[in-house]
Design a protein around this motif. Structure first.
Motif, PDB file in Angstrom:
ATOM      1  N   ILE A 257       0.749  -1.266  -0.008  1.00 26.15           N
ATOM      2  CA  ILE A 257      -0.075   0.013  -0.068  1.00 26.15           C
ATOM      3  C   ILE A 257       0.748   1.298   0.134  1.00 26.15           C
ATOM      4  O   ILE A 257       1.602   1.497   0.782  1.00 26.15           O
ATOM      5  CB  ILE A 257      -0.816   0.086   1.426  1.00 26.15           C
ATOM      6  N   PHE A 274      -7.423   2.630  -2.136  1.00 28.42           N
ATOM      7  CA  PHE A 274      -6.047   2.556  -1.728  1.00 28.42           C
ATOM      8  C   PHE A 274      -5.224   2.435  -3.092  1.00 28.42           C
ATOM      9  O   PHE A 274      -5.438   1.986  -4.068  1.00 28.42           O
ATOM     10  CB  PHE A 274      -6.094   0.872  -0.982  1.00 28.42           C
ATOM     11  N   HIS A 276      -1.896   0.846  -4.679  1.00 30.87           N
ATOM     12  CA  HIS A 276      -1.229  -0.132  -4.517  1.00 30.87           C
ATOM     13  C   HIS A 276      -0.035  -0.031  -5.277  1.00 30.87           C
ATOM     14  O   HIS A 276      -0.333   0.301  -6.595  1.00 30.87           O
ATOM     15  CB  HIS A 276      -1.746  -1.727  -4.746  1.00 30.87           C
ATOM     16  N   GLU A 288     -10.659  -4.089  -0.647  1.00 27.35           N
ATOM     17  CA  GLU A 288      -9.128  -4.420   0.143  1.00 27.35           C
ATOM     18  C   GLU A 288      -9.619  -5.455   1.001  1.00 27.35           C
ATOM     19  O   GLU A 288     -10.548  -5.846   1.275  1.00 27.35           O
ATOM     20  CB  GLU A 288      -8.947  -2.853   0.993  1.00 27.35           C
ATOM     21  N   THR A 292      -6.676  -5.567   6.434  1.00 28.19           N
ATOM     22  CA  THR A 292      -6.200  -4.135   6.156  1.00 28.19           C
ATOM     23  C   THR A 292      -7.515  -3.191   6.768  1.00 28.19           C
ATOM     24  O   THR A 292      -7.291  -2.290   7.302  1.00 28.19           O
ATOM     25  CB  THR A 292      -6.038  -3.827   4.870  1.00 28.19           C
TER      26      THR A 292
END
Length: 414
Positions: A257, A274, A276, A288, A292
């Motif tokens: 991340i 997010f 990545h 996700e 997380t």
């Protein structure tokens, strides 16, 4: 910091349970795991309290008791009061009996220090509450007492003593001058501290803060499947400092991340995304990993407690989090040079036996339920007082002892 909790007739606790976490100064222990009850105190208490026990043993009950006191002291008289559930032990005799709760905390006890130039005084505060519950809520307060004990003193002195709607004693620290009329309209189901603080009583604000406003918890978080984490996203969107801190720690526990951001989406409101490494598109929150997501949900509770010098109450601490992430979070509370300079505490219920590799016997509380459904608490440091249990050496392997059943708090399978 909280160093003592007393519970009677509250959820699965029937008989009075006393949890005293104090460690004398002559006890040799890992110093990073302990802190003084207050500045200059000879007694210490753990920074982390880990509650172990089988499913439905009453681990959450201990956290609920602390949460209830904190909420009652701070919010029970406010118009925007959030309902706090309170249930006596579930048998015919206890349903009509009062619930008794008490906590003791260490810190500044002199509210006059809030005035410019006034000295502060260290010591301990004790708050005792006896209430009658009906239909899951407080029907009326039977008694409410606040006492203080200055540093190096043995005896407690009462700040105030409330019996029903009458204040039978109050000290100079809790003057009623100009506020006595509030006693005529004091709600029977509200705290005296909360009531006086709402009407700007000068020292009631101090005691509300000392006893409850520093408690942060995940106990009453609305489940994600009901809220879609909308409240969480609103909170992170409104607090850039918190979001920045979250990103810093996310990058440490998940190397993939690069960034977590919250953006307003038309007709949907704030949505998490997010970024990545190696991905050309951001990943939406709902795609996700569960681990997380669990970390992001828990982070505000931990971060606010650490930044404010407060207490984090975390239920099911180890749910969905990777075993290597858990000790990293413990280290935040042990780190009094950077992350935990304010002396914050973490109270957590958990099942992960591997965490015992990082804990000392002063930090471990066992919750056990009898065949009659009654919860009992004890610390590993207090094992010698438990029937059929031997004292635990500081050098003992807590992980092996717990899994073997020697410490109690394990389910009986088969």
């Amino acid at each position: 910091m909280i160093y003592r909790v007393e519970i009677e007739n509250f959820y699965s606790v029937r008989e009075r349970q006393v949890l005293d976490l104090t460690v004398a100064d002559n006890v040799r222990a890992d110093e990073e795991h302990l802190m003084p009850l207050y500045e200059g105190s000879d007694q210490r208490a753990p920074k982390i309290i880990a509650i172990y026990g089988a499913n439905a043993s009453g681990k959450t009950t201990l956290l609920r008791a602390i949460e209830f006191i904190a909420g009652f002291v701070c919010n029970s008289a406010t118009p925007t009061e959030i309902s706090q559930d309170i249930h006596p032990f579930n048998d015919d005799e206890c349903l009509t009996k009062p619930t008794r709760l008490a906590i003791e905390v260490g810190g500044i006890i002199n509210p006059e220090y809030l005035s410019e130039g006034a000295p502060y005084e260290m010591g301990t505060l004790r708050y005792e509450l006896v209430v009658q519950a009906e239909h899951g809520m407080v029907s009326h307060v039977i008694s409410e007492t606040l006492s203080q004990r200055p540093a190096r003193k043995i005896k407690w002195s009462k700040v105030f003593d409330r019996q029903g709607n009458e204040v039978v004693k109050n000290a100079a620290q809790f003057r009623l001058n100009g506020f006595r009329h509030l006693l005529n309209t004091l709600k029977p189901d509200a705290s005296l501290i909360s009531t006086f603080a709402f009407f700007t009583h000068p020292t009631a604000h101090f005691y509300a803060k000392a006893l409850g406003s520093w408690v942060y918890t995940n106990l009453n978080v609305v489940p994600a499947f009901m809220s879609g984490d909308h409240t969480l996203m609103q909170r992170l969107k409104a607090d850039p400092v918190l979001l920045k801190a979250l990103n810093r720690d996310l990058s440490r526990i998940d190397l993939g991340i690069q960034q977590f951001a919250v953006e307003d989406v038309p007709n949907l409101g704030p949505q998490g995304r997010f970024t990545h490494a190696g991905h050309t598109r951001d990943l939406p929150w709902e795609m996700e990993s569960q681990g997380t997501q669990a970390f992001v949900r828990l982070f505000p509770v931990l971060a606010e407690a650490l930044s404010m010098g407060g207490v984090a109450l975390v239920d099911e601490f180890d749910t969905l989090l990777h075993p290597l992430v858990l000790p990293e979070i413990l280290r935040w509370f042990y780190d009094d040079q950077d992350r935990n300079r304010g002396g914050s505490q973490l109270w957590m219920s958990c099942h992960s036996a591997t965490l015992l590799e990082y804990l000392t016997k002063d930090e471990v509380v066992i919750a056990e339920k009898t065949s009659q459904g009654r919860t009992h608490f004890y610390t590993l440091a207090d094992m010698s007082s438990q029937e059929d249990k031997a004292p635990v050496r500081r050098s003992a392997n807590l992980y092996k002892k717990y899994l073997s059943g020697a410490l109690g708090g394990v389910p009986i399978v088969g």
